[in-house]
Design an enzyme around this catalytic site. Structure first.
Site, PDB file in Angstrom:
ATOM      1  N   ASP A 176      20.909 -60.532 -80.921  1.00  0.00           N
ATOM      2  CA  ASP A 176      22.241 -61.060 -80.625  1.00  0.00           C
ATOM      3  C   ASP A 176      22.339 -62.550 -80.890  1.00  0.00           C
ATOM      4  O   ASP A 176      21.327 -63.251 -80.976  1.00  0.00           O
ATOM      5  CB  ASP A 176      22.787 -60.571 -79.283  1.00  0.00           C
ATOM      6  N   ILE A 177      23.557 -62.992 -81.085  1.00  0.00           N
ATOM      7  CA  ILE A 177      23.796 -64.387 -81.446  1.00  0.00           C
ATOM      8  C   ILE A 177      23.625 -65.256 -80.195  1.00  0.00           C
ATOM      9  O   ILE A 177      24.174 -64.935 -79.132  1.00  0.00           O
ATOM     10  CB  ILE A 177      25.216 -64.556 -82.041  1.00  0.00           C
ATOM     11  N   GLU A 220      28.473 -59.345 -79.773  1.00  0.00           N
ATOM     12  CA  GLU A 220      27.698 -60.141 -80.721  1.00  0.00           C
ATOM     13  C   GLU A 220      26.306 -59.554 -80.936  1.00  0.00           C
ATOM     14  O   GLU A 220      25.386 -60.231 -81.327  1.00  0.00           O
ATOM     15  CB  GLU A 220      27.627 -61.602 -80.258  1.00  0.00           C
TER      16      GLU A 220
END
Ligand SMILES: [Mg+2]
Length: 306
Positions: A176-177, A220
């Protein structure tokens, strides 16, 4: 349309072909079943006109064979026959044909039938195209155009079974970001969407094999499925992602790990004894959590003893 004309009488083939050309279509001719079937196997025929009385398979038998061999490749079939009784007509439709013309064939009637069949064939094509568009939409994430979660689950299950069957290792990366909430809060959701698209594109560029799968898992979060890959192989992909993100240098002024957009990744593989595809993802998620705890912008392996 490409129209296949099957008749053992060369003279009739020529007359019919001339009518087809006159109607603006392309005729392809065959003298009997043995010539027709290989042409049909190549695909691309939009309509078949077939004689009924022929050596080898007759027109009805040929039609049955065509419908049996190519069940997914439907096109209209019209019979041409010297006989015109009701029984014959019924048998032709029953064999899988769509219309019946009696010889000698009137060019005007033949052209009209070709036009009617062309309409049906075009509707069929439009329907097929709509179906494949729908199929694609149902497996695609609308924002990033990569696989959605549903497509991920289907493919992961397929690859999971394949790896069990072939006793090969299957690795997954969940990522994930980093600091995506502050990114959205500061740059706005529209920019947030652009960031998701850019990251999806970059991730895709880091995968080179056609059976590697990239999917948006939600928000995300992304998942990468790597068939025939060890956990170490997946770590190499993760390292490439980190360095490509550094090169891309997408600005992120509200991240406390770097000035650019980064990701954290968790890696798991079938060697860590997950019992189901879902638990394999869960392991990768646990490893992702560890990567977050250990400072982000990195990948971590799932270790069974953790
Ligand atoms: Mg004949």
């Amino acid at each position: 349309m490409k129209i296949l004309v099957v008749d053992d009488d060369r003279f009739i083939r020529e007359i019919i072909s001339a009518v087809i050309v006159d109607a603006g279509h392309t005729p392809i001719t065959a003298g009997r079943d043995e010539e027709a079937l290989p042409i049909l196997a190549e695909g691309g025929i939009d309509l078949m006109l077939t004689d009924v009385e022929m050596p080898g398979l007759n027109g009805f038998e040929l039609t049955r064979e065509v419908r049996r061999r190519f069940p997914d490749d439907w096109f209209p079939i019209i019979f041409l026959s010297g006989q015109c009784d009701e029984k014959h007509y019924e048998e032709g439709i029953d064999a899988g044909g769509d219309d019946y013309l009696t010889k000698p064939v009137s060019p005007i009637v033949l052209k009209a039938k070709i036009l009617a069949m062309e309409r049906i064939a075009n509707m069929k094509k439009a329907l097929d195209a709509a179906n494949s568009r729908l199929e694609k939409l149902s497996t695609q994430d609308p924002l990033t155009k990569i696989s959605n979660r549903r497509d991920l689950e289907n493919n992961l299950l397929k690859e999971w079974k394949r790896s069990k069957r072939k006793t090969t290792e299957l690795a997954v990366i969940m990522l994930d970001i980093d600091f995506f909430k502050p990114y959205n809060d500061n740059y706005g959701h529209q920019q947030g969407d652009e960031c998701l698209k850019a990251v999806a594109k970059l991730l895709k560029q880091c995968l080179h094999r056609s059976h590697d799968l990239l999917a948006r898992y939600g928000g995300e979060e992304f998942v990468i499925v790597l068939p025939d890959t060890t956990a170490d192989g997946a770590a190499e992909v993760a390292a490439k992602i980190i360095s490509e993100l550094q090169n891309a240098n997408l600005p992120h002024a509200h991240s406390s790990v770097a000035a650019h957009v980064t990701v954290s990744m968790g890696i798991s593989s079938t060697l860590s004894n997950a019992e189901t595809p879902t638990s394999l993802l869960k392991q990768a998620d646990e490893a992702l959590y560890k990567a977050k705890e250990n400072g982000r912008n990195r990948s971590e392996f799932y270790l069974p003893e953790q």
